[in-house]
Enzyme design. Structure first.
Site, PDB file in Angstrom:
ATOM      1  N   GLU A  35       0.832  -1.201   0.000  1.00 15.98           N
ATOM      2  CA  GLU A  35       0.000   0.000   0.000  1.00 15.98           C
ATOM      3  C   GLU A  35       0.863   1.246   0.000  1.00 15.98           C
ATOM      4  O   GLU A  35       1.928   1.269   0.602  1.00 15.98           O
ATOM      5  CB  GLU A  35      -0.819   0.049   1.290  1.00 15.98           C
ATOM      6  N   CYS A  92       3.341   8.586   1.126  1.00 20.66           N
ATOM      7  CA  CYS A  92       3.663   7.699   2.244  1.00 20.66           C
ATOM      8  C   CYS A  92       3.902   6.320   1.650  1.00 20.66           C
ATOM      9  O   CYS A  92       3.027   5.781   0.967  1.00 20.66           O
ATOM     10  CB  CYS A  92       2.492   7.685   3.223  1.00 20.66           C
ATOM     11  N   CYS A  97       4.741  -6.843   8.528  1.00 11.65           N
ATOM     12  CA  CYS A  97       5.708  -6.244   9.450  1.00 11.65           C
ATOM     13  C   CYS A  97       5.981  -7.241  10.571  1.00 11.65           C
ATOM     14  O   CYS A  97       5.072  -7.952  11.010  1.00 11.65           O
ATOM     15  CB  CYS A  97       5.157  -4.947  10.036  1.00 11.65           C
ATOM     16  N   CYS A 144       3.455  -4.481  16.830  1.00 13.27           N
ATOM     17  CA  CYS A 144       2.805  -3.466  17.680  1.00 13.27           C
ATOM     18  C   CYS A 144       1.320  -3.840  17.782  1.00 13.27           C
ATOM     19  O   CYS A 144       0.665  -4.120  16.777  1.00 13.27           O
ATOM     20  CB  CYS A 144       2.981  -2.074  17.080  1.00 13.27           C
ATOM     21  N   CYS A 192      -1.619  -2.219  15.565  1.00 17.90           N
ATOM     22  CA  CYS A 192      -1.346  -1.918  14.148  1.00 17.90           C
ATOM     23  C   CYS A 192      -1.801  -3.067  13.250  1.00 17.90           C
ATOM     24  O   CYS A 192      -1.577  -4.241  13.557  1.00 17.90           O
ATOM     25  CB  CYS A 192       0.145  -1.659  13.966  1.00 17.90           C
ATOM     26  N   CYS A 248      -2.046   2.394   7.460  1.00 24.02           N
ATOM     27  CA  CYS A 248      -1.275   1.316   8.057  1.00 24.02           C
ATOM     28  C   CYS A 248      -1.792  -0.099   7.795  1.00 24.02           C
ATOM     29  O   CYS A 248      -2.266  -0.771   8.713  1.00 24.02           O
ATOM     30  CB  CYS A 248      -1.218   1.517   9.577  1.00 24.02           C
TER      31      CYS A 248
HETATM   32  N1  SAH Z   1       7.510   0.652  11.411  1.00 29.22           N
HETATM   33  C1  SAH Z   1       7.537   2.096  11.367  1.00 29.22           C
HETATM   34  C2  SAH Z   1       6.515   2.674  10.400  1.00 29.22           C
HETATM   35  C3  SAH Z   1       5.127   2.334  10.847  1.00 29.22           C
HETATM   36  S1  SAH Z   1       3.730   3.246  10.366  1.00 29.22           S
HETATM   37  C4  SAH Z   1       7.271   2.638  12.760  1.00 29.22           C
HETATM   38  O1  SAH Z   1       6.972   1.862  13.656  1.00 29.22           O
HETATM   39  O2  SAH Z   1       7.392   3.842  12.948  1.00 29.22           O
HETATM   40  C5  SAH Z   1       3.909   4.844  11.006  1.00 29.22           C
HETATM   41  C6  SAH Z   1       3.217   5.134  12.341  1.00 29.22           C
HETATM   42  O3  SAH Z   1       1.829   4.768  12.359  1.00 29.22           O
HETATM   43  C7  SAH Z   1       3.863   4.397  13.492  1.00 29.22           C
HETATM   44  O4  SAH Z   1       4.072   5.313  14.524  1.00 29.22           O
HETATM   45  C8  SAH Z   1       2.801   3.395  13.854  1.00 29.22           C
HETATM   46  O5  SAH Z   1       2.928   2.953  15.181  1.00 29.22           O
HETATM   47  C9  SAH Z   1       1.529   4.157  13.609  1.00 29.22           C
HETATM   48  N2  SAH Z   1       0.309   3.350  13.518  1.00 29.22           N
HETATM   49  C10 SAH Z   1       0.194   2.042  13.240  1.00 29.22           C
HETATM   50  N3  SAH Z   1      -1.097   1.659  13.275  1.00 29.22           N
HETATM   51  C11 SAH Z   1      -1.819   2.746  13.583  1.00 29.22           C
HETATM   52  C12 SAH Z   1      -3.216   3.005  13.758  1.00 29.22           C
HETATM   53  N4  SAH Z   1      -4.108   2.048  13.600  1.00 29.22           N
HETATM   54  N5  SAH Z   1      -3.596   4.268  14.073  1.00 29.22           N
HETATM   55  C13 SAH Z   1      -2.675   5.258  14.205  1.00 29.22           C
HETATM   56  N6  SAH Z   1      -1.359   5.089  14.015  1.00 29.22           N
HETATM   57  C14 SAH Z   1      -0.926   3.846  13.731  1.00 29.22           C
END
Ligand code: SAH
Length: 303
Positions: A47, A60, A67, A71, A74, A290
């Site tokens: 995506e 983006c 991944c 987390c 996510c 995400c």
């Molecule tokens: N792996 C990288 C990039 C991830 S995406 C990282 O961890 O930074 C970028 C941001 O979006 C990260 O801070 C991630 O934690 C956040 N994110 C993931 N899922 C989300 C959601 N459902 N709502 C809001 N932010 C989210």
């Protein structure tokens, strides 16, 4: 290329393509956000998103299929990591999105905040960004690139050693070891202290202020004690906090924070001289956040 022989043109058309990926899906949200779901040659899906805000045109991009960081809030990590994207697949996301812009508009910013842990694919990411930032490529300034990481200290140091001018964003999400372990499982191995040390080192060697991302989850990390602890962690640093109200993911038990707790975080951080902004949610109607589009698409085609 009408100066090429017809037979050669036909052969090129049949056997060769400029893009390795195909566009499987293109969504446009009411706010103008575009989201593409690209199919890779091996059938995997990635995506990427194009957002417009004032004079900014920001793409983006993703760095991995899935991944491995896990987390808990996510969508990208729900099924683990399948593979790293190649440098070409990363560049193609940028080109495909750039090609959606009207001819009088240019890309102004790039954020590496799509699917995947950016620094787990450091070599391909830097090679792709070098291409995008090169005058022979798209000529985007390195300072307009933000690399977001879950916080892998060794890789953050390796990135700093490369001497690029990227802005680094660290996904902190919690001000204490126990809470971060619960939300960002990789923290159990890494530790909050090591993440902060590596962020400080990145600031020292790049001269660029680090941003700490903080996804706000109702009742989980948006409480008064969390804002106080976050201010305590960051007040002695030259840092910026980006609060991200949670984008709900179907099937996960988290909720968006109440507006009052977002306001409280902003107030508490500002009162202790920590710079803070709140991320606007864009493209909610098209599952722009995400790993959500891929998930919806896969649920639809393979129930
Ligand atoms: N792996 C990288 C990039 C991830 S995406 C990282 O961890 O930074 C970028 C941001 O979006 C990260 O801070 C991630 O934690 C956040 N994110 C993931 N899922 C989300 C959601 N459902 N709502 C809001 N932010 C989210």
């Amino acid at each position: 290329m009408s100066d090429l022989p017809k037979a050669l043109r036909r052969q090129l058309e049949d056997d060769w393509s400029v893009f390795a990926t195909t566009v499987l899906h293109h969504d446009v949200a009411p706010d103008g956000t575009d989201k593409l779901l690209l199919g890779c040659p091996d059938g995997r899906k990635v995506e990427c998103v194009l957002m417009a805000e004032d004079d900014r045109r920001t793409v983006c991009v993703s760095t991995q299929v899935g991944c491995g960081m896990g987390c808990v809030f996510c969508a990208s990590g729900l099924k683990g990591v399948e593979r790293n994207l190649t440098r070409g697949e990363i560049v193609e996301q940028v080109l495909r999105l750039r090609n959606l812009l009207p001819s009088e508009e240019r890309l102004t910013n790039l954020v590496v905040m799509g699917m995947g842990e950016s620094l787990a694919n450091l070599d391909n990411l830097v090679a792709a960004l070098d291409r995008v930032c090169s005058p022979d490529g798209l000529g985007l300034g390195q300072r307009r690139v933000t690399v977001s990481t879950v916080g892998l200290p060794e890789k953050m140091r390796a990135l700093a050693a490369l001497g690029r001018q990227y802005h680094l964003a660290v996904s902190l999400h919690a001000p204490t070891e126990a809470l971060r372990n619960a939300l960002v499982p990789v923290n159990e191995k890494v530790g909050l202290g090591a993440v902060m040390d590596a962020a400080d080192a990145y600031f020292q060697s790049s001269g660029r202020q680090v941003t700490f991302e903080y996804v706000m989850l109702r009742g989980v990390n948006d409480r008064p004690e969390d804002s106080a602890a976050l201010a305590g962690l960051l007040e002695a640093r030259k840092a910026h906090v980006n609060l991200i109200p949670y984008n709900p993911v179907a099937g996960l038990p988290f909720e968006r924070p109440a507006p009052e707790s977002v306001d409280r975080f902003v107030r508490v951080l500002r009162s202790r001289r920590v710079s803070v902004s709140v991320r606007k949610t864009k493209g909610r109607e098209i599952d722009a956040a995400c790993g959500q589009l891929r998930r919806r698409f896969e649920a639809a085609v393979s129930p």
